[in-house]
Scaffold this motif. Structure first.
Motif, mmCIF file in Angstrom:
data_model
loop_
_atom_site.group_PDB
_atom_site.id
_atom_site.type_symbol
_atom_site.label_atom_id
_atom_site.label_comp_id
_atom_site.label_asym_id
_atom_site.label_seq_id
_atom_site.Cartn_x
_atom_site.Cartn_y
_atom_site.Cartn_z
ATOM 1 N N GLY A 126 -16.615 -29.432 -28.000
ATOM 2 C CA GLY A 126 -18.014 -29.755 -28.220
ATOM 3 C C GLY A 126 -18.528 -30.925 -27.403
ATOM 4 O O GLY A 126 -19.664 -31.356 -27.600
ATOM 5 N N GLN A 127 -17.714 -31.451 -26.463
ATOM 6 C CA GLN A 127 -18.115 -32.600 -25.664
ATOM 7 C C GLN A 127 -17.984 -32.286 -24.174
ATOM 8 O O GLN A 127 -17.361 -31.305 -23.787
ATOM 9 N N LYS A 128 -18.569 -33.139 -23.336
ATOM 10 C CA LYS A 128 -18.433 -33.072 -21.887
ATOM 11 C C LYS A 128 -18.270 -34.494 -21.363
ATOM 12 O O LYS A 128 -18.580 -35.461 -22.069
ATOM 13 N N GLU A 250 -23.700 -19.499 -11.677
ATOM 14 C CA GLU A 250 -22.461 -19.295 -12.417
ATOM 15 C C GLU A 250 -21.439 -20.395 -12.126
ATOM 16 O O GLU A 250 -20.565 -20.676 -12.950
ATOM 17 N N ILE A 251 -21.547 -21.034 -10.959
ATOM 18 C CA ILE A 251 -20.564 -22.030 -10.560
ATOM 19 C C ILE A 251 -20.546 -23.221 -11.512
ATOM 20 O O ILE A 251 -19.479 -23.713 -11.886
ATOM 21 N N ARG A 255 -22.635 -27.276 -16.698
ATOM 22 C CA ARG A 255 -23.107 -28.648 -16.443
ATOM 23 C C ARG A 255 -24.596 -28.778 -16.727
ATOM 24 O O ARG A 255 -25.096 -29.870 -16.992
ATOM 25 N N ASN A 256 -25.305 -27.665 -16.628
ATOM 26 C CA ASN A 256 -26.761 -27.650 -16.799
ATOM 27 C C ASN A 256 -27.180 -27.077 -18.141
ATOM 28 O O ASN A 256 -28.303 -26.604 -18.310
ATOM 29 N N ILE A 297 -28.569 -17.782 -21.410
ATOM 30 C CA ILE A 297 -29.129 -18.499 -22.553
ATOM 31 C C ILE A 297 -29.229 -19.972 -22.174
ATOM 32 O O ILE A 297 -28.239 -20.578 -21.762
ATOM 33 N N ARG A 298 -30.401 -20.557 -22.326
ATOM 34 C CA ARG A 298 -30.631 -21.938 -21.902
ATOM 35 C C ARG A 298 -30.770 -22.884 -23.088
ATOM 36 O O ARG A 298 -31.471 -22.578 -24.046
ATOM 37 N N ASN A 299 -30.129 -24.031 -22.974
ATOM 38 C CA ASN A 299 -30.327 -25.165 -23.891
ATOM 39 C C ASN A 299 -30.495 -24.742 -25.349
ATOM 40 O O ASN A 299 -31.441 -25.150 -26.020
#
Length: 331
Positions: A126-128, A250-251, A255-256, A297-299
């Protein structure tokens, strides 16, 4: 192993005395789901056994690292209290603060000379996280990812060890090879931007190239990638499958804060969501695991992710704490 055994391993790691097998054991322990509380207690215990007064330089490094890796609301919360005893509450998410804080008490030089020391970072479910390596290479780490390198890093070459997913912007240095060791593979690059996804529990390792060139190899075979290509290494068969990247997002979609699925099974999607959101997905039937989904699917919150998937297939979902139960609305 008992908790005391892991304390011994941590101490050996900070003293640069841990063997590769001992580092592997330590990483395996940290990556276990649900280990956060035990790890926090261990770190707090080590803190109490350390000197009462912390070196000012180390304190500044620890605080600066917290500022880079916590959001503003958490920073403001820490400012209201004495932050030193709280620092290990984030250690299970990123191990670097532990290295910064305890190194001073176990004979390891400060992390601003990290190229001389072993290094390990663990990112929780759940983290980055992101960091810059001693040679200037920038790395972004996805959830449930572990990265390490030994004291030889940036001497004759630049070799790191990865379990999970990471995106690299490699600093150019033709004299020193940059190598990512992931499962049974070596991914070699020079001045390159690429992503490697290779979790220990997955059946394959995927490398995607944005810029430059990389060579992906195992003990018997190798393949070269050009920008816009990806290669999937099948662990069981020990074979490579190379193809063009249909969508360059896809790369580094993760991150986004994006999710991109291309004919992915619900079982594969569940694995991704478990790592990203720190939950456990349970299916009511094995048949549901094979249902395919494609889309971007975004954000989205976890609830919205399953809601969007349910628009394409009649499934039901229930969120109970950290568990998601998937069923079918078809009788």
């Amino acid at each position: 192993m008992e908790q005391h055994d892991y304390i011994v391993l941590l101490e050996k790691f900070f003293k640069k005395e841990a063997s590769s097998e001992e580092r592997r054991i330590l990483i395996e322990w940290i990556r276990k789901p649900g280990i956060r509380d035990e790890f926090n207690l261990l770190c707090e215990q080590m803190w109490k056994e350390a000197a009462v007064e912390i070196d000012r330089t180390v304190e500044e490094e620890m605080w600066n690292h917290l500022q880079r890796n916590l959001d503003e609301s958490k920073i403001l919360s820490l400012k209201k209290r004495r932050w030193q005893p709280i620092i290990y509450k984030v250690a299970a998410t990123i191990l670097l603060p532990v290295c910064l804080g305890l190194a001073a008490y176990f004979g390891v030089e400060h992390m601003n000379k990290v190229s001389q020391d072993p290094f390990m970072v663990a990112v929780d479910y759940g983290q980055k996280a992101n960091l810059t390596l001693p040679d200037g290479t920038k790395v972004w780490l996805n959830s449930a990812t572990h990265l390490s390198y030994d004291a030889e890093y940036n001497k004759s070459d630049r070799k790191i060890y990865l379990d999970g997913e990471a995106y690299f912007e490699v600093a150019k240095n033709k004299e020193k090879r940059f190598i990512v060791c992931c499962n049974d593979l070596e991914i070699e690059a020079l001045g390159t931007t690429f992503d490697v996804k290779g979790y220990r529990d997955d059946h394959s390792v995927t490398t995607l190239l944005a810029e430059g060139s990389v060579k992906v190899s195992n003990k018997t075979d190798a393949t070269l990638l050009k920008p816009g290509e990806k290669v999937e290494y099948h662990k069981n068969k020990q074979t490579f499958t190379k193809s063009a990247i249909s969508d360059m997002r896809e790369i580094d979609f993760w991150r986004n804060n994006m999710l991109i699925f291309n004919s992915s099974s619900l079982a594969e999607i569940a694995t991704t969501l478990e790592r990203m959101y720190g939950v456990k997905v349970v299916f009511d039937s094995e048949k549901l695991k094979n249902v395919l989904f494609s889309g971007t699917i975004r954000n989205s919150s976890l609830h919205n992710v399953f809601y969007i998937i349910s628009l394409t297939y009649p499934l039901t979902y229930e969120l109970e704490g950290d568990t998601v139960r998937i069923g079918s609305s078809i009788n």
